[in-house]
Design an enzyme around this catalytic site. Sequence first.
Site, short mmCIF file in Angstrom:
data_model
loop_
_atom_site.label_atom_id
_atom_site.label_comp_id
_atom_site.label_asym_id
_atom_site.label_seq_id
_atom_site.Cartn_x
_atom_site.Cartn_y
_atom_site.Cartn_z
N HIS A 206 39.30 -6.74 14.56
CA HIS A 206 38.54 -7.31 15.68
C HIS A 206 38.78 -8.80 15.90
O HIS A 206 38.25 -9.38 16.82
CB HIS A 206 37.04 -7.06 15.50
C1 UD1 Z 1 31.51 -11.89 16.39
C2 UD1 Z 1 31.72 -13.14 15.51
C3 UD1 Z 1 32.71 -12.83 14.41
C4 UD1 Z 1 32.30 -11.60 13.63
C5 UD1 Z 1 32.11 -10.44 14.60
C6 UD1 Z 1 31.66 -9.19 13.88
C7 UD1 Z 1 31.56 -15.34 16.61
C8 UD1 Z 1 32.36 -16.47 17.15
N1 UD1 Z 1 32.27 -14.23 16.30
O1 UD1 Z 1 32.77 -11.61 17.01
O2 UD1 Z 1 32.76 -13.94 13.52
O3 UD1 Z 1 33.29 -11.30 12.69
O4 UD1 Z 1 31.12 -10.82 15.56
O5 UD1 Z 1 31.50 -8.11 14.74
O6 UD1 Z 1 30.36 -15.44 16.48
N2 UD1 Z 1 30.22 -6.45 22.57
C9 UD1 Z 1 29.62 -5.26 22.83
N3 UD1 Z 1 28.45 -4.96 22.21
C10 UD1 Z 1 27.84 -5.80 21.34
C11 UD1 Z 1 28.46 -7.02 21.06
C12 UD1 Z 1 29.65 -7.34 21.66
O7 UD1 Z 1 30.14 -4.46 23.61
O8 UD1 Z 1 26.77 -5.45 20.80
C13 UD1 Z 1 31.52 -6.77 23.20
C14 UD1 Z 1 31.42 -7.67 24.41
O9 UD1 Z 1 32.37 -7.26 25.31
C15 UD1 Z 1 31.80 -9.03 23.86
C16 UD1 Z 1 32.80 -8.67 22.78
O10 UD1 Z 1 32.35 -7.42 22.25
O11 UD1 Z 1 32.29 -9.86 24.85
C17 UD1 Z 1 32.90 -9.67 21.67
O12 UD1 Z 1 31.61 -9.96 21.12
P1 UD1 Z 1 31.27 -11.42 20.50
O13 UD1 Z 1 29.93 -11.42 19.91
O14 UD1 Z 1 31.56 -12.46 21.55
O15 UD1 Z 1 32.37 -11.61 19.42
P2 UD1 Z 1 32.87 -10.63 18.27
O16 UD1 Z 1 34.30 -10.38 18.50
O17 UD1 Z 1 31.95 -9.46 18.10
#
Ligand code: UD1
Length: 364
Positions: A206
């Site tokens: 991820h």
């Molecule tokens: C975040 C953390 C990362 C951690 C990871 C674990 C930061 C900078 N990054 O990254 O350190 O390793 O979480 O999972 O804080 N989304 C969903 N559902 C959710 C959450 C996210 O669909 O419940 C999707 C959205 O499209 C979002 C994307 O996932 O834009 C990324 O989510 P985000 O929280 O921005 O970063 P992660 O890659 O999850």
Amino acid sequence: MKAAKKIILVAGARPNFMKVYPVYKALAKNGKFKPVLVHTGQHYDSNMSGNFFKDFGLPAPDIYLGVGSASHAVQTARIMMEFEKVCLDEKPDIVVVVGDVNSTLACSLTASKLLIPIAHIESGLRSFDREMPEEINRLITDAISDYLFVTCMDGKRNLLNEGIPGKKIFFVGNTMIDTLKTFKPRIGNSGYWKKYGKEYALLTLHRPSNVDGRKTFIGILKALDVIQKRIKIVFPVHPRTMNSMSNPEIKKKIKKMDNLILTGPLGYMDFMSLVMNAKLVLTDSGGIQEETTVLGVPCLTLRRNTERPVTITEGTNILVGDDPDRIAREAVRIMEGRKKKGRIPRYWDGKTADRIVKVLEERL
Ligand code: UD1
């Protein structure tokens, strides 16, 4: 009688919940503290967030900020705006943050401007790679924290090198491993892994550096293609990775791999059942490098660096980067039985939360 100290515990994203759980439990048991659980809503899907509360038997968060996904700046700013109101209303004696996600940074920055003491759990880890958003979150959170709880000696060394006074640093161990030890019997009994037969490798991916750029992702897929010809690969797909997989070229390559089995993100018990029984784990996650070390499961980390070098020097982890040939070669070595032996790092013993509560009891 002295009034109970009010402690705000912050969780926001999937890897936070297993780090917060044992601390919440130890604080609640102690009686001298009033823990208030704040969930920022950085992650919000049930399988990225709510199911962990159910799995652990944690009460629902006292306060939910509901910030959701956005760019780094917008997400961080939204958390800060909402968390400031919480701090002004609740007037906590301390704010406790864990890990290195945007919620960690946003809440510590907010607390510091309101002159509220901050404790950072899992402090001092450094990848020395400032292209990782988490590295920026770690550096800033540590610079403004008052209590820095480290999981390993290299964490302490990093902080000292950055000029942080030794009296603020406490080597206590790893709260995520407290959670693993608590639930290990239940995970061992779960049998979830049998769904995938006797032999499989487990994959998680991820990191933006691996999945947001098409070229690197395609290189990793090339390695996976070699591996899946020898062993089934179970792949619980993170939402960020799912977004990248909508690219037609990537989609086509994945479809061709019959032995690459995709599933959605899993709950803690089911996922750990898969880790515990895997022949090998391929990952770019931070926490999984530590969990495989404790469980003695071979782990290949698909990154060029790690902020958790103790999992390499003492544990079962091998850093393989994103070079397709290297990834495939190391995986084949493990399948041929040439496994790295490891030991469990000091203080990763299930008692870390008690050590943290003891420090807070003595000093707060
Ligand atoms: C975040 C953390 C990362 C951690 C990871 C674990 C930061 C900078 N990054 O990254 O350190 O390793 O979480 O999972 O804080 N989304 C969903 N559902 C959710 C959450 C996210 O669909 O419940 C999707 C959205 O499209 C979002 C994307 O996932 O834009 C990324 O989510 P985000 O929280 O921005 O970063 P992660 O890659 O999850």
